[in-house]
Design an enzyme around this catalytic site. Sequence first.
Site, mmCIF file in Angstrom:
data_model
loop_
_atom_site.group_PDB
_atom_site.id
_atom_site.type_symbol
_atom_site.label_atom_id
_atom_site.label_comp_id
_atom_site.label_asym_id
_atom_site.label_seq_id
_atom_site.Cartn_x
_atom_site.Cartn_y
_atom_site.Cartn_z
ATOM 1 N N LEU A 92 0.786 -1.228 -0.024
ATOM 2 C CA LEU A 92 0.105 0.032 -0.164
ATOM 3 C C LEU A 92 0.868 1.270 -0.033
ATOM 4 C CD1 LEU A 92 -2.860 -0.815 2.539
ATOM 5 C CD2 LEU A 92 -3.153 -0.518 0.218
ATOM 6 N N ASP A 93 0.561 2.204 -0.881
ATOM 7 C CA ASP A 93 1.357 3.565 -0.702
ATOM 8 C C ASP A 93 1.683 4.220 0.749
ATOM 9 O OD1 ASP A 93 1.433 3.232 -3.358
ATOM 10 O OD2 ASP A 93 -0.267 4.616 -3.887
ATOM 11 N N TYR A 94 2.506 4.814 0.634
ATOM 12 C CA TYR A 94 2.812 5.494 2.046
ATOM 13 C C TYR A 94 1.827 6.117 2.700
ATOM 14 C CZ TYR A 94 5.290 8.787 5.191
ATOM 15 O OH TYR A 94 5.751 9.467 6.212
#
Length: 241
Positions: A92-94
Amino acid sequence: AGVASRRASEELITAGRVRVNGRIVTELGTKVDPHKDRVEVDGRRLVAEKPVYYIMHKPREMVTTLDDPQGRATIADLLHQIPERVVPVGRLDYHTSGALLATNDGDMIDALLRPVAGVPKIYAVKFQGHLDVEELDALRNGVRLDDGYRTNKAEAFVLRQEQNHTWVQLTLTEGKNRQIHRMGDAIHRRVMRLARQSFAGISIDDLRPGEYRELKRDELQQLKKKFLNPYRRAREASKGE
């Protein structure tokens, strides 16, 4: 033994880094009994582990890697709380929070991450402004991304509208890099916030950011039925070709 995914394990074997009962094994598909045979990778003996499966609520502002040269919080901070040695299924993105599976089952990881599996991922997306019917239809029918790729059909409906924003529930069955942000760009709507509510039918439910739980029996059975078993059948069929 939770060392690597199946693909990575095959690379270890072909590189001659695996020994079974003292002999180097380079043939893929070699049968071993993890409870009787001595298996070593780079001289380190492997011990059979019981497969375990967890759903985690990844917080925002955390990278889904085990270390970060910039010193940001990493998923390792959560994984270290789990008794077994597990790895996340995908990323998952930051700035994205939400559902993230973790397991030591390499076959399950491969089954869930292969593109043909069409694993459903449900997101709550906060778009800038009020989306109209045409924009929602574009998300549903597929949009052209900045690299020319056209996204697959998706499910999209409005959860609620606020003064200057629209919350949309968006269900995807693919996972291109920063796909939802790029879909927003395609309809000229900035994505203000993004949270994954479920992955492969497994929901974070009441888990707070940073919390995790083991999968329930029926959840695991569904994962095996929908994704793991078809993956194994396809793998066996490919061996016979």
